[in-house]
Design an enzyme around this catalytic site. Sequence first.
Site, mmCIF file in Angstrom:
data_model
loop_
_atom_site.group_PDB
_atom_site.id
_atom_site.type_symbol
_atom_site.label_atom_id
_atom_site.label_comp_id
_atom_site.label_asym_id
_atom_site.label_seq_id
_atom_site.Cartn_x
_atom_site.Cartn_y
_atom_site.Cartn_z
ATOM 1 N N LYS A 238 83.473 3.085 55.006
ATOM 2 C CA LYS A 238 82.844 2.047 55.842
ATOM 3 C C LYS A 238 83.197 2.236 57.316
ATOM 4 C CE LYS A 238 86.944 -0.139 56.543
ATOM 5 N NZ LYS A 238 87.631 -0.210 57.831
ATOM 6 N N PRO B 248 88.121 10.525 55.336
ATOM 7 C CA PRO B 248 89.409 10.949 55.883
ATOM 8 C C PRO B 248 90.545 10.006 55.471
ATOM 9 C CG PRO B 248 87.733 10.839 57.627
ATOM 10 C CD PRO B 248 87.115 10.288 56.392
ATOM 11 N N VAL B 249 91.680 10.593 55.088
ATOM 12 C CA VAL B 249 92.833 9.769 54.666
ATOM 13 C C VAL B 249 93.436 9.090 55.896
ATOM 14 C CG1 VAL B 249 95.136 9.820 53.623
ATOM 15 C CG2 VAL B 249 93.318 11.273 52.705
ATOM 16 N N GLY C 55 88.512 3.105 55.174
ATOM 17 C CA GLY C 55 88.637 2.450 53.868
ATOM 18 C C GLY C 55 88.521 3.394 52.682
ATOM 19 N N GLY C 56 89.023 4.613 52.811
ATOM 20 C CA GLY C 56 88.922 5.580 51.710
ATOM 21 C C GLY C 56 89.698 5.143 50.478
ATOM 22 N N GLY C 57 90.907 4.669 50.666
ATOM 23 C CA GLY C 57 91.711 4.208 49.526
ATOM 24 C C GLY C 57 91.049 3.007 48.860
ATOM 25 N N ASP D 251 89.747 -4.624 51.921
ATOM 26 C CA ASP D 251 88.504 -3.855 52.064
ATOM 27 C C ASP D 251 87.867 -3.494 50.721
ATOM 28 O OD1 ASP D 251 88.876 -3.905 54.784
ATOM 29 O OD2 ASP D 251 89.595 -1.828 54.932
HETATM 30 P P1 ATP Z 1 92.527 0.861 55.641
HETATM 31 O O1 ATP Z 1 91.639 0.556 54.476
HETATM 32 O O2 ATP Z 1 93.833 0.143 55.588
HETATM 33 O O3 ATP Z 1 91.832 0.847 56.965
HETATM 34 P P2 ATP Z 1 92.459 3.669 55.897
HETATM 35 O O4 ATP Z 1 91.043 3.797 55.552
HETATM 36 O O5 ATP Z 1 92.851 3.855 57.324
HETATM 37 O O6 ATP Z 1 93.013 2.313 55.382
HETATM 38 P P3 ATP Z 1 93.277 5.079 53.542
HETATM 39 O O7 ATP Z 1 92.748 6.468 53.465
HETATM 40 O O8 ATP Z 1 92.649 4.062 52.688
HETATM 41 O O9 ATP Z 1 93.305 4.655 55.059
HETATM 42 O O10 ATP Z 1 94.831 5.170 53.184
HETATM 43 C C1 ATP Z 1 95.889 4.613 53.916
HETATM 44 C C2 ATP Z 1 97.187 4.981 53.194
HETATM 45 O O11 ATP Z 1 97.177 4.454 51.886
HETATM 46 C C3 ATP Z 1 97.387 6.481 53.038
HETATM 47 O O12 ATP Z 1 98.158 6.983 54.091
HETATM 48 C C4 ATP Z 1 98.061 6.637 51.693
HETATM 49 O O13 ATP Z 1 99.459 6.735 51.839
HETATM 50 C C5 ATP Z 1 97.790 5.335 50.954
HETATM 51 N N1 ATP Z 1 96.865 5.454 49.803
HETATM 52 C C6 ATP Z 1 96.938 4.761 48.689
HETATM 53 N N2 ATP Z 1 95.941 5.048 47.845
HETATM 54 C C7 ATP Z 1 95.178 5.970 48.455
HETATM 55 C C8 ATP Z 1 93.992 6.670 48.074
HETATM 56 N N3 ATP Z 1 93.398 6.488 46.898
HETATM 57 N N4 ATP Z 1 93.464 7.521 48.970
HETATM 58 C C9 ATP Z 1 94.066 7.698 50.175
HETATM 59 N N5 ATP Z 1 95.206 7.099 50.553
HETATM 60 C C10 ATP Z 1 95.758 6.228 49.721
#
Ligand code: ATP
Length: 310
Positions: free
Chosen positions: A17, A103-104, A109-111, A145
């Site tokens: 997103k 991207p992690v 919102g990848g997780g 999210d």
């Molecule tokens: P947010 O949803 O808080 O904005 P983001 O999109 O910036 O997060 P994500 O890729 O969702 O970031 O992951 C943030 C942290 O969560 C990662 O650094 C990782 O340690 C942890 N994490 C837990 N589950 C996952 C997953 N399935 N994929 C990626 N990271 C994960």
Amino acid sequence: MTFATPSDAVHVRAPGKINVYLGVGGRHDDGYHALATVFQAVSLYEDVIARHADDFSITVSGVDDPDSVPLDDRNLAMRAAKLLATAAEYDGGVALEIRKSVPVAGGMGGGSADAAAALVACDALWGTGFSTARLHELGARLGADVPFALHGGTAVGTGRGDQLNPALARGRFDWLLVPSDDGLSTPLVYARLDALREAEGALADEPAVSLDVPVPVLQALRSGDPVLLSESIYNDLQEAALYERPELETTILRGIHAGALQGIVSGSGPTVALLCPSPEGAQQVQSMLREQGIHSLHVHGPVQGARIIG
Ligand code: ATP
């Protein structure tokens, strides 16, 4: 609880997103900030394949640094599967295969997409038969999210971002995403925002921020006009993300110079989202950025939320 005939494997795709608008209000006692946001699901997807197993396990592909994604209970998809199993009183396990494209720690919102996909995949694999509303309720317990990753499309999020109302969005919006090599921690960016506000004399709990999504944002989405939308996209976290990563401002300016209508840090960053006038316009901006050594991904929104594939 009775379970329907299970399939061997279930493949679910869930979108990342962009926060087209993100207003951040006071910090709640539980540490969360009040939000008023507009999410848009974009065509960059996480794929989660769930297979029967006695225990719970996860494999992850598509990441440069394997250590960046935990494979244990810290993984949101693992927590989603276990939460569903408990709620459904299912006593088996699942082997989750996660193919990442978002991207992690990129602010996209990848997780959360993985968690949403895991809920839908395990629900189908185990024949749990939970309603969409029940899956949303479980999703909200996992992270603010997650309900949006289930919902998809374009939606207004209030509360912690988890109270969703669909927003009308006509047509398609073209975005270029510029990922960063290193992620940004969401709690770090919120803490930086609090510190910046305190330095300006605003208490973290009482910042002078309106918690309504401005009407022009919703009108622009309804009109389907990217020029109108470019005049109202906004992110309260951007100042804090730029404080941590000043180079992101250069990326935004280069994008605009190359023909993007506007650029914004996505969520807590560090991914930069550049709004482009059209699909062709996005391709032109993308090749100009490529000539400057800036890699970007061309996506569009809105797209559907977590869905079973095939
Ligand atoms: P947010 O949803 O808080 O904005 P983001 O999109 O910036 O997060 P994500 O890729 O969702 O970031 O992951 C943030 C942290 O969560 C990662 O650094 C990782 O340690 C942890 N994490 C837990 N589950 C996952 C997953 N399935 N994929 C990626 N990271 C994960």
